[in-house]
Design an enzyme around this catalytic site. Structure first.
Site, short mmCIF file in Angstrom:
data_model
loop_
_atom_site.label_atom_id
_atom_site.label_comp_id
_atom_site.label_asym_id
_atom_site.label_seq_id
_atom_site.Cartn_x
_atom_site.Cartn_y
_atom_site.Cartn_z
N GLU A 264 0.86 -1.27 -0.35
CA GLU A 264 -0.30 -0.31 0.61
C GLU A 264 0.71 1.21 -0.10
O GLU A 264 1.62 1.59 1.02
CB GLU A 264 -0.77 0.02 1.80
CG GLU A 264 -1.94 1.31 0.98
CD GLU A 264 -2.50 1.57 2.58
OE1 GLU A 264 -1.90 2.42 3.16
OE2 GLU A 264 -2.46 0.42 3.91
N CYS A 301 -3.26 7.37 5.04
CA CYS A 301 -3.25 6.68 4.33
C CYS A 301 -4.18 7.36 3.41
O CYS A 301 -4.60 7.78 1.51
CB CYS A 301 -2.95 5.77 3.78
SG CYS A 301 -3.73 4.33 4.93
#
Length: 530
Positions: A264, A301
């Site tokens: 990620e 994020c």
């Protein structure tokens, strides 16, 4: 005299070779001074990977219910980490105690959630096609398929979640649930926290009699390449920067035996604000969005880093309200000095662009991170300007105004892959957004309506992933129970005697799980073997 405490965690033991976690003691007061960490040696990295490989056959062979007991035991140990632990994490990360307590609960909660996955058994994906010896022109053999662990997994701890995305975080939980031992690379930003959590995992492993080497941890800033290239490692879980994730992907692909990297990486998480919603509640949306941008100093994020809207008086008013709301956000301490510097440099790059303007805020306020709003020309996105596509890890967002609805659609098309996209719209205009939603589906892993992306629920339906560069593999997720799929692979058994089959595929279905048998989903009475 110096006192040594804290070690690499190899084969179920705390081992002190070249990589020790060292405390020194103040000669006058006798109090411990801040700890010092030393790089792991190549021998220790190799030993950790080999220990995981040695543990894999026995751990993979455990009944799902036994692995579930292990995950529950880890959760209990994490919950038992008290206020001394919370204070330690706060000192290491500058995060508030309430955030740490909440993250501790999320970390133990996702362990228990994966224990439920193991007990219900759907992760096994059992399928049976019975033999058809009389079929013409060719008989069909007996074919049975299920999914099993891929092998030892290297997990890299994240900087921004010292618990939920770190030592016992989602990657570790899903890998262990899949039957894969873990070699964990502690993040340099919270190593003392990592040590405490590693101790908790190993206490649970010893109490439950898990194979030695089921969990291993190494410290060091330069151990990643050796770990990813080790032949015993069969997959990698990573949360971090695009640069770091790409480097790991390239290393893994260049191995004699390439392995998957589930990374990620970078996402700007666009928020699309529709005209009628802004006309009716623009001030409210501005306040809510500003709070989401500034939440946790922007160190999520899923931070909303891009705001897209259509030119109108309502949008212009909304931008002014957003600027005022962002200016009102207090400056915050970031996780590290390096993180603050990175945020400042990213902000400077935006401010220096001739077609970008800073509308509100400042990157640095009294040595802390300040929230900011920038405005960029729509043409920059349409031209593929890389700067607007890059995540600025901190409390800032960029506003882009489209000339009309058609240009808004083209702006969406110009985006790279994202973790999330948010649509702020009133009920009476949602029906007009179907074309936008279809475009966004091709770009993101999670679509929101009238919410904000900085809350990520840990559950069966969650997708925390998306097309590149949000992740290296858009088919998976790092949050939610589907995360287990990353560390499983299918195996088919042809014409096997029942006694040789795994329990998931035996005729009696001793696990009592859902199975696809000759094209029909069936379930047998639950047996004692689960």
């Amino acid at each position: 005299m110096p006192e040594t405490s804290g070690y690499n965690y190899i084969g179920g033991e705390r081992r002190a070779e070249g990589s020790a976690f060292l405390y020194s003691v103040d000669a006058a007061s006798g109090e411990r001074l801040p700890p010092r960490f030393v790089e792991a040696t190549p021998a220790e990295i190799d030993a950790a990977a080999q220990a995981a490989a040695a543990a894999f056959p026995a751990f993979r062979a455990l009944a799902p219910g036994r692995r579930a007991e292990f995950l529950d035991a880890i959760a209990d140990e994490i919950d038992a980490l008290g206020e001394d632990f919370v204070e330690l994490v706060c000192r290491e990360t500058a995060l508030p105690a309430a955030r740490i307590r909440g993250e501790r609960g999320r970390t133990s909660g996702q362990m228990r959630l994966f224990a439920q996955v193991l007990r219900r058994g759907d992760f096994l994906g059992a399928r049976i096609d019975s033999a058809q010896p009389a079929r013409q022109p060719q008989p069909r053999p007996d074919l049975r398929q299920y999914r099993t662990g891929i092998g030892p997994v290297a997990v890299f701890g994240a900087s921004n979640f010292p618990l939920a995305f770190s030592t016992a975080g989602g990657d570790t939980a899903s890998a262990l649930a899949a039957g894969c031992p873990v070699v964990f690379k502690a993040h340099m930003g919270h190593m003392a926290t990592a040590q405490e959590v590693a101790d908790a995992i190993l206490r649970a492993a010893r109490r439950l009699g898990m194979p030695a080497g089921v969990f291993n941890m190494v410290f060091g800033d330069r151990v990643g390449e050796r770990l990813v290239k080790h032949p015993a490692i069969q997959a990698v879980g990573f949360t971090g920067s695009l640069r770091g994730g790409r480097a790991l992907c390239d290393m893994a692909a260049a191995r004699p035996q390439p392995i998957p990297v589930f990374a990620e990486m970078s996402s700007i998480n666009p928020v699309l604000v529709m005209p009628r919603a802004l006309a009716r509640r623009g001030a409210q949306v501005a306040a809510e969005l500003a709070a989401s941008v500034a939440l946790g100093a922007g160190q999520f994020c899923t931070n909303p880093g891009l705001v897209l809207g259509v030119r109108s008086e309502a949008f212009s008013a909304f931008v002014r309200q957003l600027c005022a709301a962002v200016e009102a956000q207090p400056a915050q301490t970031m996780l590290s000095a390096a993180g603050l510097d990175h945020y400042a440099r990213g902000s400077q790059a935006l401010a220096a662009h001739p077609r970008v303007a800073r509308l509100a805020g400042a990157a640095l306020r009294n040595g802390k991170a300040g929230a900011q709003v920038f405005e960029a020309e729509a043409a920059l996105l349409l031209e593929g300007d890389a700067l607007l596509q890059e995540e600025v890890f901190g409390p800032s967002t960029v506003v882009v105004e489209a000339a009309d609805a058609a240009e808004l659609g083209r702006l969406v098309d110009s985006l790279r892959g994202q973790l999330t996209a948010t649509l702020i719209a009133d009920d009476d205009e949602l029906a007009d957004c179907a074309a936008l939603v279809a475009r966004l589906e091709q770009k993101v892993g999670r679509l929101l309506v009238n919410g904000y992306p900085t809350g990520v629920e840990v559950c069966d339906a969650m997708v925390h992933g998306g097309p590149y560069p949000a992740t290296s593999d858009a088919r998976g997720t790092s949050v939610g129970t589907l995360a287990i799929d990353r560390y499983l692979r299918p195996v088919c058994y042809q014409n096997f005697a029942d006694a040789l089959l795994p329990d998931a595929l035996k005729d009696a279905n001793p696990l009592g799980i859902d199975r696809l048998v000759d094209g029909v989903w069936t379930r047998a009475p639950r047996g004692a073997a689960a």
